[in-house]
Design a protein around this motif. Structure first.
Motif, mmCIF file in Angstrom:
data_model
loop_
_atom_site.group_PDB
_atom_site.id
_atom_site.type_symbol
_atom_site.label_atom_id
_atom_site.label_comp_id
_atom_site.label_asym_id
_atom_site.label_seq_id
_atom_site.Cartn_x
_atom_site.Cartn_y
_atom_site.Cartn_z
ATOM 1 N N ARG A 29 0.845 -1.212 0.000
ATOM 2 C CA ARG A 29 0.000 0.000 0.000
ATOM 3 C C ARG A 29 0.873 1.252 0.000
ATOM 4 N N ALA A 30 1.968 1.216 0.752
ATOM 5 C CA ALA A 30 2.874 2.365 0.810
ATOM 6 C C ALA A 30 3.498 2.630 -0.553
ATOM 7 N N LEU A 31 3.842 1.566 -1.276
ATOM 8 C CA LEU A 31 4.381 1.731 -2.626
ATOM 9 C C LEU A 31 3.383 2.426 -3.534
ATOM 10 N N VAL A 32 2.147 1.923 -3.512
ATOM 11 C CA VAL A 32 1.099 2.493 -4.370
ATOM 12 C C VAL A 32 0.865 3.958 -4.018
ATOM 13 N N ASP A 33 0.854 4.258 -2.726
ATOM 14 C CA ASP A 33 0.642 5.638 -2.291
ATOM 15 C C ASP A 33 1.739 6.569 -2.804
ATOM 16 N N GLU A 34 2.938 6.017 -3.015
ATOM 17 C CA GLU A 34 4.060 6.817 -3.505
ATOM 18 C C GLU A 34 4.158 6.795 -5.032
ATOM 19 N N GLY A 35 3.168 6.198 -5.684
ATOM 20 C CA GLY A 35 3.135 6.206 -7.146
ATOM 21 C C GLY A 35 3.933 5.111 -7.817
ATOM 22 N N VAL A 36 4.372 4.117 -7.050
ATOM 23 C CA VAL A 36 5.108 2.993 -7.622
ATOM 24 C C VAL A 36 4.116 1.905 -8.041
ATOM 25 N N GLN A 37 4.215 1.446 -9.275
ATOM 26 C CA GLN A 37 3.345 0.374 -9.745
ATOM 27 C C GLN A 37 3.817 -0.962 -9.178
ATOM 28 N N VAL A 38 2.880 -1.894 -9.034
ATOM 29 C CA VAL A 38 3.185 -3.204 -8.455
ATOM 30 C C VAL A 38 2.830 -4.292 -9.463
ATOM 31 N N CYS A 39 3.661 -5.305 -9.529
ATOM 32 C CA CYS A 39 3.401 -6.478 -10.367
ATOM 33 C C CYS A 39 3.578 -7.730 -9.526
ATOM 34 N N LEU A 40 2.644 -8.663 -9.629
ATOM 35 C CA LEU A 40 2.782 -9.980 -9.020
ATOM 36 C C LEU A 40 3.315 -10.927 -10.083
#
Length: 267
Positions: A29-40
């Motif tokens: 969630r912290a990554l997303v809040d900082e604008g970093v995209q996530v991939c599984l």
């Protein structure tokens, strides 16, 4: 600046109960809040990745079955790959003497001809949905398109099978040790690294703008792709040697990424 964070599931984002810990949830969630995209990125089926994404209330990119399927956050399919029916059928049949539990996967289904006790134990332990399909081999190449064949059991037997497959299908089948006592056979050229490269090309970002974390041999191809790679502390030494960093958790790797990005902004 790191713009994309990629995480394996089993023994990485998942704990021993095959769930995501509160600490790792908060980190993503912290990554997303900082604008970093996530991939599984996982050897598991796409629908299992979707379940994780929904549990985390996120919208992530997805690389499933070791790179056989790739979806972006808009649910656009960037790649779909599978064996031809004859190759998949022969692969499954030649493994029969090795006393291993064998599974045939297509995008969102995993099949066995019969559920014996070993299969049932694996299904419960891995929390994988497995379907019994007595005619699965006859359906390969028609109604069932195998994207991955997976075998679980004794590592000596797995290594013997791997050698036999490489001899029978030189250059036509790739293999990865994807978990403890587990090997995956894939169509040629399919890997997490190749899948991640296709995704980042689609996103228009650079390899140095990606961070990734994993624990097993099927993660090595993506660990090699970026200078910001993390191997889990529980990983074999051979996997750790392929990564730039070692982390005890996804949350630890995320903290490093956030600190790296903060430093990049202040420069």
């Amino acid at each position: 600046m790191i713009r994309l964070f990629v995480s394996d599931l089993d023994n990485t984002l998942f704990n021993d109960e095959k769930t995501v810990s509160p600490e790792n949830k908060e980190a993503l969630r912290a990554l997303v809040d900082e604008g970093v995209q996530v991939c599984l990125a996982s050897g598991r089926m796409d629908k299992e990745l979707v379940n994780v994404m929904n549990e985390l209330n996120g919208t992530f990119h997805r690389i499933s079955q070791n790179g056989a399927f790739i979806y972006n956050t808009s649910n656009q399919c960037l790649l779909s790959s599978h064996f031809d029916g004859d190759t998949a059928r022969e692969l499954f049949q030649m493994a029969e003497p090795y006393q291993l539990a064998g599974f045939i996967s297509q995008e969102d289904s995993m099949f066995v001809p019969r559920k014996n006790e070993m299969v049932k134990q694996i299904e419960a332990q891995m929390r994988m949905p497995i379907e019994e399909h007595a005619e699965v081999l006859d359906c390969l190449g028609t109604s069932i398109h195998a994207s991955k064949l997976c075998y679980i059991g004794d590592m000596d037997e797995i290594r013997k099978l791997e050698r036999a497959v490489k001899e029978r299908f030189p250059g036509k089948v790739d293999s990865f040790i994807s978990d403890r006592h587990c090997i995956d056979f894939m169509p040629p050229g399919i890997s997490k690294g190749a899948g991640l490269k296709k995704l980042i090309d689609h996103l228009g970002i650079k390899e140095e703008e990606v961070a990734c974390i994993g624990d097993s041999y099927n993660d090595i191809s993506m660990l090699r792709l970026t200078p910001h790679s993390f191997a889990m502390a529980v990983a074999d030494d051979a996997v750790k040697q392929e990564a730039t960093h070692v982390a005890s958790s996804v949350a630890e790797a995320v903290r490093w990424v956030l600190a790296y990005n903060k430093q990049a902004v202040t420069k």
